[in-house]
Design a protein around this motif. Structure first.
Motif, short mmCIF file in Angstrom:
data_model
loop_
_atom_site.label_atom_id
_atom_site.label_comp_id
_atom_site.label_asym_id
_atom_site.label_seq_id
_atom_site.Cartn_x
_atom_site.Cartn_y
_atom_site.Cartn_z
N ALA A 655 98.83 -8.80 39.86
CA ALA A 655 98.39 -10.18 39.62
C ALA A 655 97.00 -10.42 40.18
O ALA A 655 96.18 -11.11 39.56
N LEU A 656 96.69 -9.86 41.37
CA LEU A 656 95.38 -10.07 41.98
C LEU A 656 94.27 -9.43 41.14
O LEU A 656 93.21 -10.02 40.94
N VAL A 657 94.52 -8.20 40.65
CA VAL A 657 93.53 -7.56 39.79
C VAL A 657 93.35 -8.36 38.50
O VAL A 657 92.23 -8.51 38.00
N THR A 661 89.97 -10.17 37.06
CA THR A 661 89.56 -10.05 35.66
C THR A 661 89.29 -11.42 35.07
O THR A 661 88.30 -11.63 34.34
N GLY A 662 90.16 -12.37 35.39
CA GLY A 662 89.94 -13.74 34.93
C GLY A 662 88.66 -14.34 35.49
O GLY A 662 87.93 -15.05 34.79
N LEU A 663 88.36 -14.07 36.76
CA LEU A 663 87.11 -14.57 37.35
C LEU A 663 85.89 -13.97 36.64
O LEU A 663 84.88 -14.66 36.45
N LEU A 664 85.98 -12.69 36.27
CA LEU A 664 84.89 -12.06 35.54
C LEU A 664 84.67 -12.75 34.20
O LEU A 664 83.53 -13.04 33.81
N VAL A 665 85.75 -13.01 33.48
CA VAL A 665 85.64 -13.73 32.21
C VAL A 665 85.05 -15.11 32.44
O VAL A 665 84.16 -15.57 31.70
N SER A 666 85.52 -15.78 33.48
CA SER A 666 85.08 -17.14 33.77
C SER A 666 83.59 -17.21 34.10
O SER A 666 82.95 -18.24 33.87
N ALA A 667 83.04 -16.13 34.63
CA ALA A 667 81.62 -16.10 34.95
C ALA A 667 80.75 -15.99 33.71
O ALA A 667 79.57 -16.35 33.74
N TYR A 668 81.32 -15.51 32.59
CA TYR A 668 80.54 -15.29 31.38
C TYR A 668 80.68 -16.40 30.34
O TYR A 668 79.74 -16.68 29.62
N VAL A 750 94.52 3.46 42.31
CA VAL A 750 93.70 3.21 41.12
C VAL A 750 93.65 1.72 40.82
O VAL A 750 92.60 1.17 40.46
N LEU A 751 94.78 1.04 40.98
CA LEU A 751 94.83 -0.40 40.73
C LEU A 751 93.88 -1.13 41.69
O LEU A 751 93.13 -2.04 41.28
N ALA A 752 93.91 -0.75 42.97
CA ALA A 752 93.01 -1.36 43.95
C ALA A 752 91.55 -1.07 43.62
O ALA A 752 90.68 -1.95 43.75
N LEU A 753 91.28 0.16 43.18
CA LEU A 753 89.91 0.53 42.81
C LEU A 753 89.43 -0.30 41.62
O LEU A 753 88.26 -0.71 41.57
N GLN A 754 90.31 -0.53 40.66
CA GLN A 754 89.95 -1.41 39.55
C GLN A 754 89.61 -2.81 40.04
O GLN A 754 88.66 -3.44 39.57
N GLY A 755 90.38 -3.30 41.03
CA GLY A 755 90.10 -4.62 41.58
C GLY A 755 88.73 -4.69 42.22
O GLY A 755 87.99 -5.66 42.04
#
Length: 773
Positions: A655-657, A661-668, A750-755
């Motif tokens: 959920a955190l990752v 991802t949602g924050l990245l979308v929200s920035a654009y 890997v999940l943490a690295l993606q985050g």
């Protein structure tokens, strides 16, 4: 030092005092050399004394005081012309002007190889009267605390701001690690050698160096603004502003009007330095705004068209968070609270101080936005469409409030589409298409100039024929003295100033603000908690009663476990994305303004991740505990103590990752409406690529694409925890599903690295909203 005569002008005329008269007294007593008959003046009020270093004015302990530049003074150096008032800031005036000594050239100021190209003091001092004179000792400490040698009462000044050291080579200024900086000739310095004529700035206080003495001036808000030849050209050669020029006197209210597309917002960006013009100059009280922007930006307030407020907070609480971010870390909470009370009272918001902003009227909400800017006592205040969306009554209230701010000693510029209350302004600037000046002058002469009866007709004429009206106005204006053509500013585009607090302090303030905003909105809290509970109910719809227990009969294996994991992981992606995808775009006006006054982007983004990390943790616990209640759990854990705890950890990190991802979308995205189709598309992609619907291993292209999906790794970690291979028919050959601690840690890693990578991408995306872009 050789001194010439001193000319003293009063209501009775001008008198010439020669150096032979070393002491001269002025007051109400008939025996004084100059008699001032006013009840506010003491019998012996001041004396003029000739010392070895020239003429001085000294207050004789008068009851009502002596004032220079609106500030009470005890002593005043008279080596330059000045004006003083006796008994009050508007009391009887004296003009004191020393005559030059024949044969002695005036002092010169030489440029020095130090933080600026030339000394700014002589230009700055023209026509000004110092509020105080200070002598530079061997070591002179400057700051806000009362035990400094030079005390500057200003919350923009640190308690111990700078040291002025006398060295064999002259004076040296050393900044003491301040939040708002020390400036010499408009440039921020850590330490610098000083020369005569240098202008030192500490908040709204300026000191001009003259040998071993410092003349102090206080920016009380009474500043003028001169604009010359501003031009803005964008890619493709399109002109947004064309040679805009005007002169605005101090304490004036200017309205900038014109049809849509006339360049009003572009002009506002150029005047504030937020988006500098390509050519021309903006002069703030005799100082080049672009050349000395690092210093002068602290004296400029900007209220954007969109509210820079968190509507769920009360007025006072919103101002508290703003003050904590805008003032240095050495400003105490009591000092901030005192300033907040002053601003609330000044804007007439006392009755609404503890009221939620969302319940305020449009006019009160706009005044709250103005209050945020007034915390730091700016001298120039700019407002972009403050009356947009307001009815005529609230429109009038806002304009009257701005008129009051100007009357109290500020210069105010307001961009507006509404011409209803232009009569309260001192000047009106009308822009035509292409950023051409069609009119600048008093509002009473606006309609006669265009020969119409209605403001709507002015807008139509300027829209239809911008070049013609610009030419008519130019012909009416008295030509200025021949000057150089507009020059391209030598400074780079505006950049955000350094943070006024440390990164960790900002992170703490912003995290507390997010918590306050979230908890104040009960409906939002209900949605945050209700979403995982609603998804948990869907888990109980899945048929079966084996849960994650290994069936005793191998033939009893089914799809129940894989279906549960699909809903758990995709559900975590859903509520993670739903929380983050609109967060940055809805706060964009707030972020842009706070970034322009020193907000650290990393602290801002870090506070979001930290706050959502806590929220996602609560959501994950509710989702797993409620959703799996009544079903058998996995028999053993791999890395943590209990299998259920491992599942909560997997759902939380997924959920955190997804939130990041949602924050990245929200920035654009440019609006909140654009996020909905993106949200649906991302959730569907995570569902397909998680590996729970069909086997992705061995499918060229699909397998590689799945590596980028957080749901793929979240599902793999959960499958390893519950030993999914032993629970389903025809188990996948996916090596990530192995029931081993190594497989679980690999998937979580890997999940943490993606985050981390997505957080870095979101930080990069925030650069799109930097000042100057």
């Amino acid at each position: 030092m050789t001194a010439g005569a001193l000319l003293i002008g009063s209501a009775d005329g001008e008198r010439r005092i020669t150096p032979a008269e070393t002491v001269l007294r002025i007051g109400r007593d008939p025996l004084c050399r100059i008699v001032v008959d006013d009840p506010r003046v003491s019998r012996e009020h001041v004396e003029v004394v000739l010392r070895t270093d020239g003429w001085w004015l000294r207050d004789l302990g008068s009851h009502n005081g002596t004032y220079a530049g609106g500030v009470r003074v005890d002593e005043l150096d008279l080596t330059r012309p000045c004006q003083v008032r006796l008994g009050a800031a508007d009391g009887p005036s004296l003009t004191l002007r020393p005559e030059p000594v024949p044969g002695v050239p005036p002092p010169t100021v030489t440029a020095a190889n130090h933080p600026a190209t030339a000394a700014s003091g002589p230009r700055f001092e023209a026509g000004r009267v110092p509020s105080a004179i200070h002598r530079a000792a061997h070591r002179t400490r400057i700051g806000r605390a009362p035990d400094n040698d030079i005390v500057l009462d200003d919350l923009q000044v640190s308690r111990y701001h700078a040291d002025l050291l006398r060295t064999p080579d002259g004076l040296r200024l050393v900044d003491l690690g301040t939040s708002n900086g020390t400036f010499v000739n408009g440039r921020r310095i850590a330490e610098a050698d000083l020369r005569p004529g240098d202008l030192l700035s500490f908040g709204r206080h300026q000191l001009v160096v003259d040998g071993t003495q410092l003349r102090e001036y206080v920016d009380t808000g009474r500043v003028s603004l001169h604009v010359d030849g501003l031009g803005v050209t964008v890619a493709g050669g399109r002109r947004l502003l064309s040679g805009v020029g005007f002169a605005l006197d101090e304490c004036s209210l200017l309205a900038v009007v014109g049809p849509s597309g006339a360049g009003k917002s572009t002009l506002l960006g150029a005047l504030t330095g937020y988006r500098p013009a390509n050519e021309g100059a903006v002069v703030y009280q005799g100082r080049d705004l672009y050349a000395e922007y690092d210093d002068l930006r602290q004296r400029i307030g900007l209220v954007p068209q969109d509210d820079i407020l968190h509507l769920a907070l009360t007025v006072r609480r919103a101002l508290r968070f703003a003050a904590a971010l805008r003032f240095g870390s050495d400003v105490t909470s009591a000092e901030r609270e005192q300033r907040i009370d002053e601003v609330i009272g000044q804007l007439g918001l006392t009755a609404q101080a503890d009221q939620r902003i969302e319940t305020l009227s449009g006019g009160q909400r706009k005044r709250t936005s103005v209050a945020l800017e007034l915390l730091t006592e700016p001298s120039l205040l700019f407002l972009d469409e403050p009356t947009s969306g307001l009815d005529p009554s609230l429109d009038r209230d806002v304009m009257v409030s701005l008129r009051d701010l100007a009357d109290r000693g500020r210069t105010v510029v307001v961009v507006t589409h509404s011409p209803l209350h232009l009569n309260v302004c001192d000047r009106v600037l009308v822009l035509g298409r292409g950023g051409k000046v069609a009119y600048f002058g008093p509002p009473g002469e606006l309609l006669p100039f265009f020969g119409v009866q209605e403001y709507a007709d002015v807008f139509k004429q300027v829209y239809d024929d911008p070049d013609g009206w610009a030419a008519r106005f130019a012909a009416r204006v008295t030509p200025r003295p021949a000057a150089a053509a507009p020059v391209v500013p030598s400074t780079p585009p505006a950049q955000a100033p350094p943070a006024r607090q440390g990164w960790w302090r900002q992170l703490t303030i912003l995290t507390r603000r997010i918590a306050a905003v979230t908890l104040a909105d009960r409906m939002y809290v209900a949605l945050l908690l209700g979403l995982p509970l609603g998804l948990a109910a869907l888990l109980h719809v899945i048929p079966g009663d084996n849960g994650f227990a290994v069936p005793g009969d191998p033939l009893a294996r089914g799809t129940e476990a894989s279906q549960l994991l699909v809903v758990l992981i995709v559900g975590a992606v859903f509520f993670g994305l739903a929380g983050g995808v609109r967060e940055l775009v809805r706060e964009r006006p707030i972020y842009r303004r706070e970034r322009a006054v020193g907000l650290a982007p990393g602290a801002y983004l870090g506070s979001k991740v930290l706050a959502f990390g806590v929220v996602n943790g609560v959501q994950a616990a509710l989702f797993v505990l409620v959703g799996l209640a009544g079903r058998p759990g996995a028999p053993e854990a791999l890395a943590l103590r209990w299998p259920l705890l491992e599942l909560i950890a997997v759902v939380w990190l997924t959920a955190l990752v997804a939130t990041v991802t949602g924050l990245l979308v929200s920035a654009y995205v440019s609006s909140g409406e654009q996020t909905m189709p993106i949200l649906v598309g991302l959730v569907m992609a995570q569902l397909v690529l998680c590996g729970g619907l069909f086997e992705v291993v061995g499918r060229s292209g699909v397998e590689q694409l799945s590596w980028l999906a957080p749901s793929r790794w979240g599902y793999a970690a959960a499958a390893a925890t519950v030993d999914l291979r032993s629970l389903v028919v025809n188990p996948s050959a996916d090596a990530l599903w192995k029931h081993t601690a190594a497989a679980w840690w690999w998937a979580m890693g890997v999940l943490a690295l993606q985050g981390v990578a997505l957080t870095g991408a979101a930080r990069w995306a925030l650069r799109r909203h930097e000042p100057g872009r």
